[in-house]
Design a protein around this motif. Structure first.
Motif, mmCIF file in Angstrom:
data_model
loop_
_atom_site.group_PDB
_atom_site.id
_atom_site.type_symbol
_atom_site.label_atom_id
_atom_site.label_comp_id
_atom_site.label_asym_id
_atom_site.label_seq_id
_atom_site.Cartn_x
_atom_site.Cartn_y
_atom_site.Cartn_z
ATOM 1 N N ALA A 331 35.761 65.800 7.751
ATOM 2 C CA ALA A 331 35.906 64.435 8.254
ATOM 3 C C ALA A 331 36.115 64.439 9.762
ATOM 4 O O ALA A 331 35.523 63.633 10.494
ATOM 5 C CB ALA A 331 37.075 63.742 7.557
ATOM 6 N N VAL A 332 36.948 65.350 10.247
ATOM 7 C CA VAL A 332 37.200 65.438 11.689
ATOM 8 C C VAL A 332 35.928 65.833 12.435
ATOM 9 O O VAL A 332 35.620 65.296 13.508
ATOM 10 C CB VAL A 332 38.338 66.434 11.984
ATOM 11 N N ASP A 333 35.180 66.766 11.865
ATOM 12 C CA ASP A 333 33.926 67.184 12.500
ATOM 13 C C ASP A 333 32.972 66.003 12.631
ATOM 14 O O ASP A 333 32.383 65.779 13.702
ATOM 15 C CB ASP A 333 33.283 68.291 11.667
ATOM 16 N N ALA A 334 32.814 65.216 11.556
ATOM 17 C CA ALA A 334 31.920 64.052 11.602
ATOM 18 C C ALA A 334 32.445 63.002 12.577
ATOM 19 O O ALA A 334 31.670 62.374 13.315
ATOM 20 C CB ALA A 334 31.765 63.454 10.210
ATOM 21 N N LEU A 335 33.765 62.812 12.601
ATOM 22 C CA LEU A 335 34.344 61.830 13.514
ATOM 23 C C LEU A 335 34.104 62.226 14.967
ATOM 24 O O LEU A 335 33.763 61.383 15.806
ATOM 25 C CB LEU A 335 35.839 61.674 13.243
ATOM 26 N N ASN A 336 34.262 63.499 15.274
ATOM 27 C CA ASN A 336 34.011 63.950 16.645
ATOM 28 C C ASN A 336 32.548 63.740 17.048
ATOM 29 O O ASN A 336 32.248 63.401 18.197
ATOM 30 C CB ASN A 336 34.398 65.420 16.800
ATOM 31 N N LYS A 337 31.632 63.934 16.108
ATOM 32 C CA LYS A 337 30.217 63.689 16.403
ATOM 33 C C LYS A 337 29.970 62.204 16.647
ATOM 34 O O LYS A 337 29.173 61.827 17.518
ATOM 35 C CB LYS A 337 29.335 64.200 15.264
ATOM 36 N N LEU A 361 42.631 58.865 8.607
ATOM 37 C CA LEU A 361 43.071 60.240 8.871
ATOM 38 C C LEU A 361 44.544 60.323 9.301
ATOM 39 O O LEU A 361 45.074 61.430 9.460
ATOM 40 C CB LEU A 361 42.196 60.866 9.966
ATOM 41 N N ARG A 362 45.203 59.198 9.488
ATOM 42 C CA ARG A 362 46.569 59.209 9.998
ATOM 43 C C ARG A 362 47.547 60.044 9.166
ATOM 44 O O ARG A 362 48.450 60.683 9.724
ATOM 45 C CB ARG A 362 47.099 57.776 10.128
ATOM 46 N N PRO A 363 47.434 60.073 7.841
ATOM 47 C CA PRO A 363 48.379 60.912 7.074
ATOM 48 C C PRO A 363 48.321 62.391 7.459
ATOM 49 O O PRO A 363 49.256 63.148 7.172
ATOM 50 C CB PRO A 363 47.936 60.702 5.619
ATOM 51 N N TRP A 364 47.255 62.821 8.115
ATOM 52 C CA TRP A 364 47.102 64.224 8.527
ATOM 53 C C TRP A 364 47.225 64.382 10.052
ATOM 54 O O TRP A 364 46.802 65.381 10.618
ATOM 55 C CB TRP A 364 45.732 64.747 8.068
ATOM 56 N N ARG A 365 47.848 63.406 10.708
ATOM 57 C CA ARG A 365 47.880 63.425 12.178
ATOM 58 C C ARG A 365 48.716 64.564 12.749
ATOM 59 O O ARG A 365 48.656 64.827 13.954
ATOM 60 C CB ARG A 365 48.386 62.086 12.725
ATOM 61 N N GLN A 366 49.510 65.245 11.910
ATOM 62 C CA GLN A 366 50.264 66.399 12.401
ATOM 63 C C GLN A 366 49.360 67.601 12.636
ATOM 64 O O GLN A 366 49.736 68.533 13.353
ATOM 65 C CB GLN A 366 51.378 66.771 11.406
ATOM 66 N N GLU A 367 48.189 67.594 12.017
ATOM 67 C CA GLU A 367 47.246 68.692 12.227
ATOM 68 C C GLU A 367 46.606 68.543 13.612
ATOM 69 O O GLU A 367 46.233 67.445 14.027
ATOM 70 C CB GLU A 367 46.171 68.701 11.141
ATOM 71 N N SER A 368 46.471 69.646 14.328
ATOM 72 C CA SER A 368 46.022 69.582 15.722
ATOM 73 C C SER A 368 44.629 68.981 15.859
ATOM 74 O O SER A 368 44.356 68.225 16.800
ATOM 75 C CB SER A 368 46.052 70.980 16.349
ATOM 76 N N SER A 369 43.737 69.311 14.937
ATOM 77 C CA SER A 369 42.365 68.793 15.049
ATOM 78 C C SER A 369 42.334 67.276 14.852
ATOM 79 O O SER A 369 41.585 66.569 15.535
ATOM 80 C CB SER A 369 41.453 69.475 14.019
ATOM 81 N N VAL A 370 43.152 66.782 13.923
ATOM 82 C CA VAL A 370 43.221 65.332 13.689
ATOM 83 C C VAL A 370 43.836 64.644 14.903
ATOM 84 O O VAL A 370 43.365 63.589 15.357
ATOM 85 C CB VAL A 370 44.032 65.021 12.412
ATOM 86 N N ALA A 371 44.903 65.240 15.449
ATOM 87 C CA ALA A 371 45.551 64.660 16.631
ATOM 88 C C ALA A 371 44.585 64.600 17.816
ATOM 89 O O ALA A 371 44.545 63.608 18.556
ATOM 90 C CB ALA A 371 46.794 65.473 16.990
#
Length: 384
Positions: A331-337, A361-371
Protein backbone atom coordinates in the motif's frame (compact mmCIF):
# COMPACT_ATOMS: atom_id res chain seq x y z
CA UNK A 1 -19.92 23.61 -56.89
CA UNK A 2 -20.62 20.58 -59.04
CA UNK A 3 -16.93 19.59 -59.17
CA UNK A 4 -16.53 19.78 -55.39
CA UNK A 5 -19.87 18.13 -54.86
CA UNK A 6 -18.91 15.30 -57.15
CA UNK A 7 -15.55 14.91 -55.33
CA UNK A 8 -17.31 14.13 -52.05
CA UNK A 9 -20.00 12.09 -53.78
CA UNK A 10 -17.38 10.18 -55.77
CA UNK A 11 -15.61 9.14 -52.56
CA UNK A 12 -18.91 7.86 -51.17
CA UNK A 13 -19.73 5.99 -54.36
CA UNK A 14 -16.24 4.46 -54.42
CA UNK A 15 -16.99 3.09 -50.95
CA UNK A 16 -20.12 1.46 -52.39
CA UNK A 17 -22.57 3.64 -50.48
CA UNK A 18 -25.64 5.64 -51.37
CA UNK A 19 -26.43 8.83 -49.49
CA UNK A 20 -29.16 6.97 -47.64
CA UNK A 21 -26.83 4.12 -46.63
CA UNK A 22 -24.16 6.52 -45.39
CA UNK A 23 -26.81 8.40 -43.40
CA UNK A 24 -27.77 5.15 -41.65
CA UNK A 25 -24.14 4.26 -40.90
CA UNK A 26 -23.17 7.64 -39.43
CA UNK A 27 -26.08 8.05 -38.28
CA UNK A 28 -27.20 11.37 -39.78
CA UNK A 29 -30.02 12.86 -41.82
CA UNK A 30 -29.81 12.33 -45.57
CA UNK A 31 -30.08 16.12 -45.82
CA UNK A 32 -26.87 16.42 -43.80
CA UNK A 33 -25.06 14.09 -46.22
CA UNK A 34 -26.26 16.17 -49.16
CA UNK A 35 -25.14 19.37 -47.46
CA UNK A 36 -21.66 17.92 -46.77
CA UNK A 37 -21.29 16.91 -50.39
CA UNK A 38 -22.50 20.27 -51.70
CA UNK A 39 -20.41 22.34 -49.30
CA UNK A 40 -23.44 23.94 -47.65
CA UNK A 41 -22.39 22.48 -44.30
CA UNK A 42 -19.45 20.63 -42.74
CA UNK A 43 -19.46 17.42 -40.68
CA UNK A 44 -18.66 18.20 -37.06
CA UNK A 45 -14.95 17.64 -36.32
CA UNK A 46 -15.77 15.00 -33.73
CA UNK A 47 -17.45 12.91 -36.44
CA UNK A 48 -14.79 13.13 -39.12
CA UNK A 49 -12.86 10.02 -38.02
CA UNK A 50 -16.09 8.08 -38.40
CA UNK A 51 -16.93 9.59 -41.78
CA UNK A 52 -13.40 8.91 -43.07
CA UNK A 53 -13.74 5.28 -42.02
CA UNK A 54 -17.04 4.84 -43.88
CA UNK A 55 -15.68 6.56 -47.01
CA UNK A 56 -12.45 4.50 -46.81
CA UNK A 57 -10.24 7.56 -47.04
CA UNK A 58 -7.61 8.91 -44.68
CA UNK A 59 -8.49 11.74 -42.34
CA UNK A 60 -6.19 14.06 -44.32
CA UNK A 61 -7.97 13.10 -47.56
CA UNK A 62 -11.35 13.73 -45.94
CA UNK A 63 -10.24 17.16 -44.70
CA UNK A 64 -9.21 18.06 -48.25
CA UNK A 65 -12.60 16.93 -49.59
CA UNK A 66 -14.33 19.04 -46.94
CA UNK A 67 -12.12 22.04 -47.70
CA UNK A 68 -12.82 21.87 -51.43
CA UNK A 69 -16.55 21.35 -50.93
CA UNK A 70 -16.73 24.25 -48.47
CA UNK A 71 -14.76 26.54 -50.78
CA UNK A 72 -17.07 25.77 -53.70
CA UNK A 73 -20.18 26.11 -51.54
CA UNK A 74 -18.97 29.42 -50.12
CA UNK A 75 -18.33 30.82 -53.59
CA UNK A 76 -22.01 30.35 -54.50
CA UNK A 77 -23.45 31.93 -51.36
CA UNK A 78 -24.59 35.56 -51.59
CA UNK A 79 -23.16 36.13 -48.11
CA UNK A 80 -19.91 34.35 -48.85
CA UNK A 81 -17.71 36.98 -47.19
CA UNK A 82 -19.70 36.67 -43.97
CA UNK A 83 -19.53 32.89 -44.10
CA UNK A 84 -15.77 32.93 -44.66
CA UNK A 85 -15.36 35.44 -41.82
CA UNK A 86 -17.20 33.05 -39.51
CA UNK A 87 -15.16 29.99 -40.49
CA UNK A 88 -11.65 31.26 -39.72
CA UNK A 89 -12.22 31.97 -36.00
CA UNK A 90 -14.24 28.76 -35.62
CA UNK A 91 -11.28 26.73 -36.89
CA UNK A 92 -8.93 28.61 -34.56
CA UNK A 93 -11.26 28.09 -31.59
CA UNK A 94 -11.46 24.37 -32.31
CA UNK A 95 -7.66 24.11 -32.44
CA UNK A 96 -7.26 25.92 -29.11
CA UNK A 97 -9.92 23.70 -27.51
CA UNK A 98 -8.08 20.58 -28.64
CA UNK A 99 -4.80 22.02 -27.31
CA UNK A 100 -6.35 22.71 -23.90
CA UNK A 101 -7.80 19.20 -23.75
CA UNK A 102 -4.38 17.74 -24.55
CA UNK A 103 -2.73 19.87 -21.84
CA UNK A 104 -5.28 18.72 -19.27
CA UNK A 105 -3.51 15.38 -18.82
CA UNK A 106 -0.10 17.02 -18.40
CA UNK A 107 -0.61 20.20 -16.42
CA UNK A 108 -2.12 21.21 -13.06
CA UNK A 109 -5.71 22.37 -13.55
CA UNK A 110 -4.99 25.65 -11.79
CA UNK A 111 -2.44 26.48 -14.51
CA UNK A 112 -5.06 26.10 -17.24
CA UNK A 113 -7.97 27.95 -15.65
CA UNK A 114 -7.10 31.46 -16.84
CA UNK A 115 -6.48 30.35 -20.39
CA UNK A 116 -9.68 28.27 -20.49
CA UNK A 117 -11.80 31.07 -19.00
CA UNK A 118 -10.58 33.55 -21.63
CA UNK A 119 -11.11 31.00 -24.39
CA UNK A 120 -14.69 30.22 -23.34
CA UNK A 121 -15.54 33.94 -23.22
CA UNK A 122 -14.09 34.45 -26.71
CA UNK A 123 -16.10 31.56 -28.12
CA UNK A 124 -19.33 32.87 -26.56
CA UNK A 125 -18.74 36.36 -28.00
CA UNK A 126 -17.99 34.95 -31.46
CA UNK A 127 -21.04 32.71 -31.35
CA UNK A 128 -23.32 35.64 -30.47
CA UNK A 129 -21.89 37.65 -33.38
CA UNK A 130 -21.89 34.82 -35.97
CA UNK A 131 -23.53 35.66 -39.30
CA UNK A 132 -24.71 32.19 -40.30
CA UNK A 133 -26.73 29.44 -38.66
CA UNK A 134 -24.03 26.93 -39.56
CA UNK A 135 -21.32 28.98 -37.81
CA UNK A 136 -23.47 29.44 -34.70
CA UNK A 137 -24.04 25.70 -34.50
CA UNK A 138 -20.34 24.95 -34.81
CA UNK A 139 -19.47 27.56 -32.18
CA UNK A 140 -22.15 26.18 -29.86
CA UNK A 141 -20.47 22.77 -30.27
CA UNK A 142 -17.07 24.26 -29.37
CA UNK A 143 -18.66 26.11 -26.44
CA UNK A 144 -20.03 22.80 -25.16
CA UNK A 145 -16.57 21.24 -25.22
CA UNK A 146 -14.78 24.10 -23.50
CA UNK A 147 -17.54 24.58 -20.89
CA UNK A 148 -17.22 20.88 -20.05
CA UNK A 149 -13.48 21.30 -19.67
CA UNK A 150 -14.02 24.38 -17.47
CA UNK A 151 -16.21 22.31 -15.17
CA UNK A 152 -13.48 19.68 -14.92
CA UNK A 153 -10.78 22.26 -14.21
CA UNK A 154 -12.76 24.04 -11.51
CA UNK A 155 -13.69 20.80 -9.78
CA UNK A 156 -10.06 19.70 -9.79
CA UNK A 157 -8.88 23.10 -8.56
CA UNK A 158 -11.31 22.93 -5.62
CA UNK A 159 -9.99 19.41 -4.84
CA UNK A 160 -13.57 18.26 -5.51
CA UNK A 161 -15.02 20.30 -2.65
CA UNK A 162 -17.04 22.71 -4.83
CA UNK A 163 -19.68 20.95 -6.92
CA UNK A 164 -22.02 23.90 -7.53
CA UNK A 165 -19.72 25.95 -9.79
CA UNK A 166 -18.64 23.02 -11.99
CA UNK A 167 -22.30 21.96 -12.28
CA UNK A 168 -23.16 25.37 -13.73
CA UNK A 169 -20.53 24.88 -16.44
CA UNK A 170 -21.73 21.35 -17.20
CA UNK A 171 -25.29 22.69 -17.50
CA UNK A 172 -23.99 25.41 -19.86
CA UNK A 173 -22.27 22.71 -21.92
CA UNK A 174 -25.43 20.59 -22.10
CA UNK A 175 -27.44 23.61 -23.28
CA UNK A 176 -24.83 24.56 -25.89
CA UNK A 177 -24.62 20.99 -27.16
CA UNK A 178 -28.40 20.86 -27.47
CA UNK A 179 -28.36 24.09 -29.50
CA UNK A 180 -25.74 22.65 -31.84
CA UNK A 181 -27.36 19.24 -32.14
CA UNK A 182 -24.11 17.64 -30.94
CA UNK A 183 -25.24 14.50 -29.13
CA UNK A 184 -21.70 13.46 -28.34
CA UNK A 185 -20.87 16.76 -26.63
CA UNK A 186 -24.16 16.63 -24.70
CA UNK A 187 -23.49 13.09 -23.52
CA UNK A 188 -19.94 13.99 -22.50
CA UNK A 189 -21.11 16.97 -20.41
CA UNK A 190 -23.83 14.85 -18.80
CA UNK A 191 -21.31 12.13 -17.95
CA UNK A 192 -18.99 14.69 -16.36
CA UNK A 193 -21.94 15.97 -14.34
CA UNK A 194 -22.45 12.45 -13.01
CA UNK A 195 -18.93 12.57 -11.53
CA UNK A 196 -20.09 15.29 -9.12
CA UNK A 197 -22.34 12.69 -7.50
CA UNK A 198 -19.93 9.77 -7.75
CA UNK A 199 -16.69 11.33 -6.53
CA UNK A 200 -17.54 14.35 -4.35
CA UNK A 201 -17.24 14.21 -0.57
CA UNK A 202 -21.05 13.98 -0.33
CA UNK A 203 -21.55 11.01 -2.65
CA UNK A 204 -24.87 9.98 -4.16
CA UNK A 205 -24.14 6.84 -6.21
CA UNK A 206 -27.73 6.41 -7.38
CA UNK A 207 -27.94 9.96 -8.76
CA UNK A 208 -24.57 9.44 -10.43
CA UNK A 209 -25.69 6.13 -11.90
CA UNK A 210 -28.83 7.67 -13.40
CA UNK A 211 -26.88 10.50 -15.08
CA UNK A 212 -24.21 8.12 -16.38
CA UNK A 213 -26.92 5.84 -17.81
CA UNK A 214 -28.57 8.80 -19.54
CA UNK A 215 -25.18 9.76 -21.00
CA UNK A 216 -24.68 6.21 -22.29
CA UNK A 217 -28.11 6.26 -23.95
CA UNK A 218 -27.38 9.61 -25.62
CA UNK A 219 -23.94 8.51 -26.83
CA UNK A 220 -24.93 5.06 -28.09
CA UNK A 221 -25.96 6.12 -31.62
CA UNK A 222 -22.96 8.39 -32.22
CA UNK A 223 -19.95 7.20 -30.18
CA UNK A 224 -19.42 3.64 -28.97
CA UNK A 225 -16.36 4.81 -27.05
CA UNK A 226 -18.22 7.46 -25.07
CA UNK A 227 -21.13 5.09 -24.53
CA UNK A 228 -18.70 2.51 -23.14
CA UNK A 229 -17.06 5.05 -20.85
CA UNK A 230 -20.45 6.06 -19.46
CA UNK A 231 -21.29 2.39 -18.86
CA UNK A 232 -18.06 2.00 -16.88
CA UNK A 233 -19.29 4.70 -14.54
CA UNK A 234 -22.68 2.99 -14.33
CA UNK A 235 -20.75 -0.11 -13.27
CA UNK A 236 -18.77 1.79 -10.64
CA UNK A 237 -21.93 3.37 -9.24
CA UNK A 238 -23.41 -0.12 -8.91
CA UNK A 239 -20.23 -1.31 -7.17
CA UNK A 240 -20.52 1.58 -4.70
CA UNK A 241 -24.06 0.33 -4.01
CA UNK A 242 -22.68 -3.22 -3.55
CA UNK A 243 -24.68 -4.47 -6.53
CA UNK A 244 -22.18 -6.92 -8.00
CA UNK A 245 -24.40 -8.47 -10.65
CA UNK A 246 -25.51 -5.08 -12.01
CA UNK A 247 -21.90 -3.88 -11.87
CA UNK A 248 -20.53 -6.80 -13.89
CA UNK A 249 -23.39 -6.53 -16.39
CA UNK A 250 -22.44 -2.90 -17.07
CA UNK A 251 -18.76 -3.88 -17.35
CA UNK A 252 -19.65 -6.49 -19.96
CA UNK A 253 -21.70 -3.91 -21.88
CA UNK A 254 -18.76 -1.48 -21.82
CA UNK A 255 -16.43 -4.19 -23.13
CA UNK A 256 -18.86 -4.84 -25.99
CA UNK A 257 -18.87 -1.12 -26.83
CA UNK A 258 -15.07 -1.22 -27.02
CA UNK A 259 -15.37 -3.94 -29.66
CA UNK A 260 -17.46 -1.49 -31.73
CA UNK A 261 -14.67 1.11 -31.81
CA UNK A 262 -13.58 0.60 -35.39
CA UNK A 263 -10.29 0.90 -37.24
CA UNK A 264 -10.88 4.60 -37.90
CA UNK A 265 -10.68 5.17 -34.17
CA UNK A 266 -14.32 6.21 -33.74
CA UNK A 267 -14.75 6.84 -30.04
CA UNK A 268 -11.31 5.48 -29.25
CA UNK A 269 -10.37 8.71 -27.49
CA UNK A 270 -12.84 7.78 -24.75
CA UNK A 271 -12.50 4.04 -24.30
CA UNK A 272 -9.57 1.64 -24.28
CA UNK A 273 -8.54 -1.58 -22.59
CA UNK A 274 -6.54 0.45 -20.05
CA UNK A 275 -9.61 2.51 -19.15
CA UNK A 276 -11.65 -0.66 -18.73
CA UNK A 277 -8.91 -2.10 -16.50
CA UNK A 278 -8.82 1.09 -14.43
CA UNK A 279 -12.57 1.17 -13.86
CA UNK A 280 -12.90 -2.60 -13.39
CA UNK A 281 -10.22 -2.45 -10.72
CA UNK A 282 -12.07 0.37 -8.99
CA UNK A 283 -15.32 -1.60 -9.15
CA UNK A 284 -13.79 -4.68 -7.52
CA UNK A 285 -12.17 -2.47 -4.88
CA UNK A 286 -15.60 -1.08 -3.93
CA UNK A 287 -16.95 -4.64 -3.88
CA UNK A 288 -14.15 -5.69 -1.51
CA UNK A 289 -12.58 -8.16 -3.95
CA UNK A 290 -8.88 -7.42 -3.65
CA UNK A 291 -7.30 -9.94 -6.06
CA UNK A 292 -9.27 -9.01 -9.20
CA UNK A 293 -9.02 -5.32 -8.20
CA UNK A 294 -5.23 -5.47 -7.99
CA UNK A 295 -4.92 -7.41 -11.25
CA UNK A 296 -6.83 -4.78 -13.22
CA UNK A 297 -5.31 -1.77 -11.45
CA UNK A 298 -1.72 -2.91 -12.08
CA UNK A 299 -2.52 -3.45 -15.77
CA UNK A 300 -4.07 0.03 -15.97
CA UNK A 301 -1.14 1.72 -14.22
CA UNK A 302 1.33 0.17 -16.66
CA UNK A 303 -0.70 1.44 -19.63
CA UNK A 304 -1.27 5.00 -18.38
CA UNK A 305 2.28 6.35 -18.32
CA UNK A 306 1.31 9.30 -20.54
CA UNK A 307 -1.87 10.15 -18.61
CA UNK A 308 -0.51 11.12 -15.22
CA UNK A 309 -3.78 12.36 -13.71
CA UNK A 310 -5.48 9.06 -14.43
CA UNK A 311 -2.43 7.11 -13.33
CA UNK A 312 -2.42 8.84 -9.93
CA UNK A 313 -6.02 7.72 -9.34
CA UNK A 314 -5.07 4.15 -10.26
CA UNK A 315 -2.14 4.10 -7.84
CA UNK A 316 -4.32 5.63 -5.12
CA UNK A 317 -6.97 2.96 -5.61
CA UNK A 318 -4.28 0.28 -5.60
CA UNK A 319 -3.05 1.63 -2.25
CA UNK A 320 -6.60 1.47 -0.88
CA UNK A 321 -7.12 -2.08 -2.13
CA UNK A 322 -3.90 -3.21 -0.45
CA UNK A 323 -4.33 -1.45 2.88
CA UNK A 324 -7.81 -2.93 3.24
CA UNK A 325 -6.32 -6.41 3.16
CA UNK A 326 -3.42 -5.54 5.47
CA UNK A 327 -0.69 -5.46 2.79
CA UNK A 328 0.91 -2.35 4.25
CA UNK A 329 4.24 -2.38 2.39
CA UNK A 330 2.45 -2.74 -0.95
CA UNK A 331 0.00 0.00 0.00
CA UNK A 332 2.82 2.41 0.86
CA UNK A 333 4.61 1.60 -2.39
CA UNK A 334 1.45 2.36 -4.42
CA UNK A 335 0.79 5.52 -2.41
CA UNK A 336 4.30 6.81 -3.05
CA UNK A 337 3.82 6.22 -6.79
CA UNK A 338 0.56 8.17 -6.63
CA UNK A 339 2.36 11.03 -4.87
CA UNK A 340 5.12 11.00 -7.52
CA UNK A 341 2.57 11.77 -10.22
CA UNK A 342 0.58 14.21 -8.07
CA UNK A 343 3.65 16.33 -7.42
CA UNK A 344 3.57 17.09 -11.16
CA UNK A 345 -0.16 17.24 -11.95
CA UNK A 346 -1.94 17.92 -8.62
CA UNK A 347 -5.02 16.30 -10.14
CA UNK A 348 -8.03 16.70 -7.85
CA UNK A 349 -9.25 13.12 -8.22
CA UNK A 350 -5.85 11.65 -7.51
CA UNK A 351 -5.36 13.91 -4.48
CA UNK A 352 -8.63 12.77 -2.92
CA UNK A 353 -7.89 9.08 -3.43
CA UNK A 354 -4.33 9.47 -2.11
CA UNK A 355 -5.56 11.31 0.99
CA UNK A 356 -8.13 8.52 1.55
CA UNK A 357 -5.34 5.94 1.36
CA UNK A 358 -3.25 8.03 3.79
CA UNK A 359 -6.11 8.15 6.28
CA UNK A 360 -6.59 4.39 6.14
CA UNK A 361 -2.86 3.91 6.77
CA UNK A 362 -2.95 5.91 10.02
CA UNK A 363 -3.15 2.83 12.31
CA UNK A 364 0.35 1.95 11.02
CA UNK A 365 1.80 5.48 11.25
CA UNK A 366 4.45 4.32 13.74
CA UNK A 367 6.13 2.45 10.90
CA UNK A 368 8.81 4.60 9.26
CA UNK A 369 7.66 3.98 5.69
CA UNK A 370 4.07 4.96 6.54
CA UNK A 371 5.26 8.06 8.40
CA UNK A 372 7.43 9.11 5.45
CA UNK A 373 4.52 8.73 3.02
CA UNK A 374 2.36 10.73 5.40
CA UNK A 375 4.91 13.56 5.40
CA UNK A 376 4.91 13.58 1.62
CA UNK A 377 1.11 13.79 1.62
CA UNK A 378 1.20 16.66 4.10
CA UNK A 379 3.68 18.56 1.91
CA UNK A 380 1.47 17.91 -1.10
CA UNK A 381 -1.56 19.23 0.76
CA UNK A 382 0.34 22.34 1.89
CA UNK A 383 1.32 23.12 -1.68
CA UNK A 384 -2.09 22.35 -3.23
Amino acid sequence: MEESQSDMARAREAAGLTQEELAVLMPADVKSIRNWESGRNKPQPRRRHELAGHLRVSLAELEELIRRASASGTAQRPASASFAADQAPADQFRAETLALEADYDRSPSTHLLGRATKHLASVAVARAAAFTVEARRELYSIEAEIATLMGQLLWDASQRRDSATPRNYFDQAIHAADQSGDLEAEAHAMLRSSYLHLYSFDKDPEAGRMLAQRAATLAQPVSPGLCGLALLHVAEANAMRKQRRACESALDAAQWQLSQVDGAGVGGEYLSESKIDRMTGSCYMFLGLREPAEHHLIAAADALTSKKKSQSIVFGNLALARVRTGEIDGAVDALNKAIDTLEVTRGGGGLNVAFSAGRELRPWRQESSVAAAGERLFALMAGA
